[in-house]
Design a protein around this motif. Structure first.
Motif, PDB file in Angstrom:
ATOM      1  N   ARG A   2       0.844  -1.192   0.000  1.00 56.57           N
ATOM      2  CA  ARG A   2       0.000   0.000   0.000  1.00 56.57           C
ATOM      3  C   ARG A   2       0.884   1.248   0.000  1.00 56.57           C
ATOM      4  O   ARG A   2       1.986   1.264   0.559  1.00 56.57           O
ATOM      5  N   HIS A   3       0.377   2.305  -0.638  1.00 53.32           N
ATOM      6  CA  HIS A   3       1.032   3.609  -0.602  1.00 53.32           C
ATOM      7  C   HIS A   3       0.088   4.564   0.114  1.00 53.32           C
ATOM      8  O   HIS A   3      -1.069   4.714  -0.270  1.00 53.32           O
ATOM      9  N   GLN A   5      -0.873   8.316   1.920  1.00 49.52           N
ATOM     10  CA  GLN A   5      -0.676   9.766   1.941  1.00 49.52           C
ATOM     11  C   GLN A   5      -1.433  10.319   3.149  1.00 49.52           C
ATOM     12  O   GLN A   5      -2.627  10.075   3.304  1.00 49.52           O
ATOM     13  N   TYR A  27      10.007   7.551   3.765  1.00 51.98           N
ATOM     14  CA  TYR A  27       8.919   8.478   3.464  1.00 51.98           C
ATOM     15  C   TYR A  27       9.434   9.704   2.722  1.00 51.98           C
ATOM     16  O   TYR A  27      10.627   9.987   2.683  1.00 51.98           O
ATOM     17  N   PHE A  43       4.232  10.995   2.432  1.00 53.35           N
ATOM     18  CA  PHE A  43       3.915   9.855   1.573  1.00 53.35           C
ATOM     19  C   PHE A  43       4.858   8.708   1.942  1.00 53.35           C
ATOM     20  O   PHE A  43       6.071   8.923   2.103  1.00 53.35           O
ATOM     21  N   PHE A  44       4.332   7.492   2.044  1.00 51.99           N
ATOM     22  CA  PHE A  44       5.207   6.353   2.372  1.00 51.99           C
ATOM     23  C   PHE A  44       4.549   5.034   1.976  1.00 51.99           C
ATOM     24  O   PHE A  44       3.328   4.905   2.021  1.00 51.99           O
ATOM     25  N   PRO A  45       5.353   4.037   1.591  1.00 58.54           N
ATOM     26  CA  PRO A  45       4.834   2.698   1.265  1.00 58.54           C
ATOM     27  C   PRO A  45       4.946   1.784   2.488  1.00 58.54           C
ATOM     28  O   PRO A  45       5.890   1.889   3.283  1.00 58.54           O
ATOM     29  N   ALA A  74      -0.116  -0.365  -4.270  1.00 59.68           N
ATOM     30  CA  ALA A  74       1.184  -0.091  -4.880  1.00 59.68           C
ATOM     31  C   ALA A  74       1.652  -1.350  -5.592  1.00 59.68           C
ATOM     32  O   ALA A  74       1.750  -2.413  -4.981  1.00 59.68           O
ATOM     33  N   VAL A  77       7.530  -1.461  -5.208  1.00 62.26           N
ATOM     34  CA  VAL A  77       8.302  -0.495  -4.421  1.00 62.26           C
ATOM     35  C   VAL A  77       9.765  -0.924  -4.473  1.00 62.26           C
ATOM     36  O   VAL A  77      10.114  -2.008  -4.010  1.00 62.26           O
ATOM     37  N   PHE A  82      12.328  -0.561   2.359  1.00 62.79           N
ATOM     38  CA  PHE A  82      11.003  -1.180   2.302  1.00 62.79           C
ATOM     39  C   PHE A  82      11.111  -2.700   2.341  1.00 62.79           C
ATOM     40  O   PHE A  82      10.284  -3.377   2.962  1.00 62.79           O
TER      41      PHE A  82
END
Length: 436
Positions: A2-3, A5, A27, A43-45, A74, A77, A82
């Motif tokens: 998942r991404h 925000q 991030y 924003f981060f995965p 997502a 990545v 990650f």
């Protein structure tokens, strides 16, 4: 994967970024330039099963539910950090594929259409199922299941309970019970119109139609179907499996019995209508019960610690209500199952007796033996003994002309009735099968 925000409230940037650093999350931060009370956007995965714990940790450091948060899929990545995070959250259980509590609520809402759309689709499904049952067409009945939008409300009820969202729970229950009542009513009206306009042969016995008979004499063995559908529905929703396929399974437990109840009402068979309605209610509650237990097993809880104890009480209360009502209604289904078993056993015994009697007559052969019960061909009243429901035992005997024998008829009648608690009518039909 998942991404995510998230908008960071003014004054909370440092706390939010420190929380992400502690989690080992890579991030990107941008400044928020709108006039609203936000300082930045981050924003981060994250792995799929990390969404809920990460969002909960951000909430603990000041990111309120009112903050603008977006969670999207997502595809890929490319990040060493990650990869390490993914290894940290990797498990060998279903938890690795679980979506977050927030995503679960969103998907349940998306599966639940506007009430007017839901009701219209449910009524159409019931009408199509009614036609399919009367045509004795499994293909049409399956088609009716595909268009029934029942999975969303069924799962919303369970989700609302475990996360302590009473609005979601109440909406799910309202949709389900109104949909069932409306479906039965629509099926009854359509079946009555079909009967009145002679679209089916006059005097037809609906219990002679296979697709109808197996639903107006419901048995307890159908309950596991509903339980399996509810559990599979929750697992599918929580892990991203094909929810449409499971939706058909849930509809299979509800739509055909709804249509059968309406047909029985149109044909003036209230006991049969009651049997189908009981089956619908048991299946409906079974789907909700299985979904609730499965969600609890998967570990879904409310986001706030203050709500956990309330959700726990609601869970126990809901389980108790569902189990109590299912047990009470299942007593009726158990009676029908036992009666069906008795009638099948009696038919087998009668067949053995007939074969034994005819074995002493070289020219006579048993062609067929059928047990006909009241109102058609299925046990409908669980309060009666099996032999009290049997209307007549019909025996077809084949042989050359002149095989008719009054003494043979009397012997068959006597031998068969010795296995019945109440006297049963025995009809013997002689069919010429050769030349004398």
């Amino acid at each position: 994967m998942r991404h995510i925000q998230v908008t960071i409230p003014t004054g909370k940037r440092r706390a939010v970024l420190e929380s992400l650093d502690e989690e080992g999350i890579d991030y990107v931060v941008t400044d928020e330039t709108s006039s609203r009370d936000y300082d930045a956007v981050v924003f981060f995965p994250v792995p799929t099963n990390a969404v809920e714990p990460v969002l909960d940790s951000l909430r603990n450091v000041g990111v309120a539910e009112e903050s603008y948060t977006v969670v999207v899929d997502a595809e890929t990545v490319a990040s060493r950090q990650f990869d390490e995070l993914q290894e940290e959250y990797a498990t060998e259980s279903v938890e690795e594929e679980q979506i977050s509590r927030q995503e679960l609520l969103t998907q349940a809402n998306e599966l639940t259409p506007a009430f007017s759309v839901f009701l219209a689709m449910t009524l159409i499904s019931a009408v199509v199922a009614t036609v399919g049952l009367l045509l004795d067409s499994p293909a049409v009945v399956v088609g009716s299941m595909v268009i029934a939008p029942l999975i969303g409300p069924a799962l919303s009820t369970s989700i609302g309970t475990v996360v302590n969202d009473r609005d979601v729970f109440a909406t799910g229950m309202r949709y389900q019970f109104v949909g069932v009542a409306g479906g039965i009513a629509a099926a009854a009206v359509v079946a009555w119109l079909i009967q009145s306009t002679l679209l089916v042969p006059p005097g037809i016995e609906i219990t002679e139609i296979d697709e109808v008979s197996e639903r107006i004499a419901p048995e307890l063995l159908l309950l596991p179907v509903a339980l399996g559908a509810g559990a599979a529905g929750v697992l599918s929703l929580a892990t991203g499996f094909s929810i449409a396929i499971v939706g058909v399974m849930i509809a299979a437990a509800l739509v055909p019995p709804m249509a059968a109840a309406g047909i029985a009402l149109a044909w003036g068979l209230p006991v049969a209508a009651l049997g189908s309605t009981v089956l619908v209610l048991v299946n409906l509650l079974g789907v909700n019960l299985a979904g609730l237990v499965t969600l609890r097993y998967l570990g879904y809880r409310p986001g706030s610690w203050f709500e956990i104890s309330t959700a726990q009480r609601q869970f126990v209360k809901q389980i108790a209500v569902f189990v109590t009502v299912i047990v009470l209604l299942s007593m009726f289904l158990a009676g029908v199952t036992y009666t069906s078993y008795q009638i099948s056993s009696f038919e087998e015994t009668a067949t053995q007796e007939a074969e034994a009697v005819l074995a002493e007559h070289d020219e006579a052969t048993l062609l067929e033996l059928t047990v006909e019960v009241r109102s058609g061909g299925a046990p409908l009243d669980a309060s009666l003994d099996a032999t009290e429901q049997i209307d007549v035992v019909v025996i077809e005997v084949g042989g050359p002309p002149g095989v008719y024998d009054e003494e043979l008829i009397s012997t068959l009648d006597t031998n068969i009735n010795q296995h019945a608690d109440e006297r049963v009518a025995v009809q013997v039909r002689f069919v010429t099968t050769g030349e004398g």
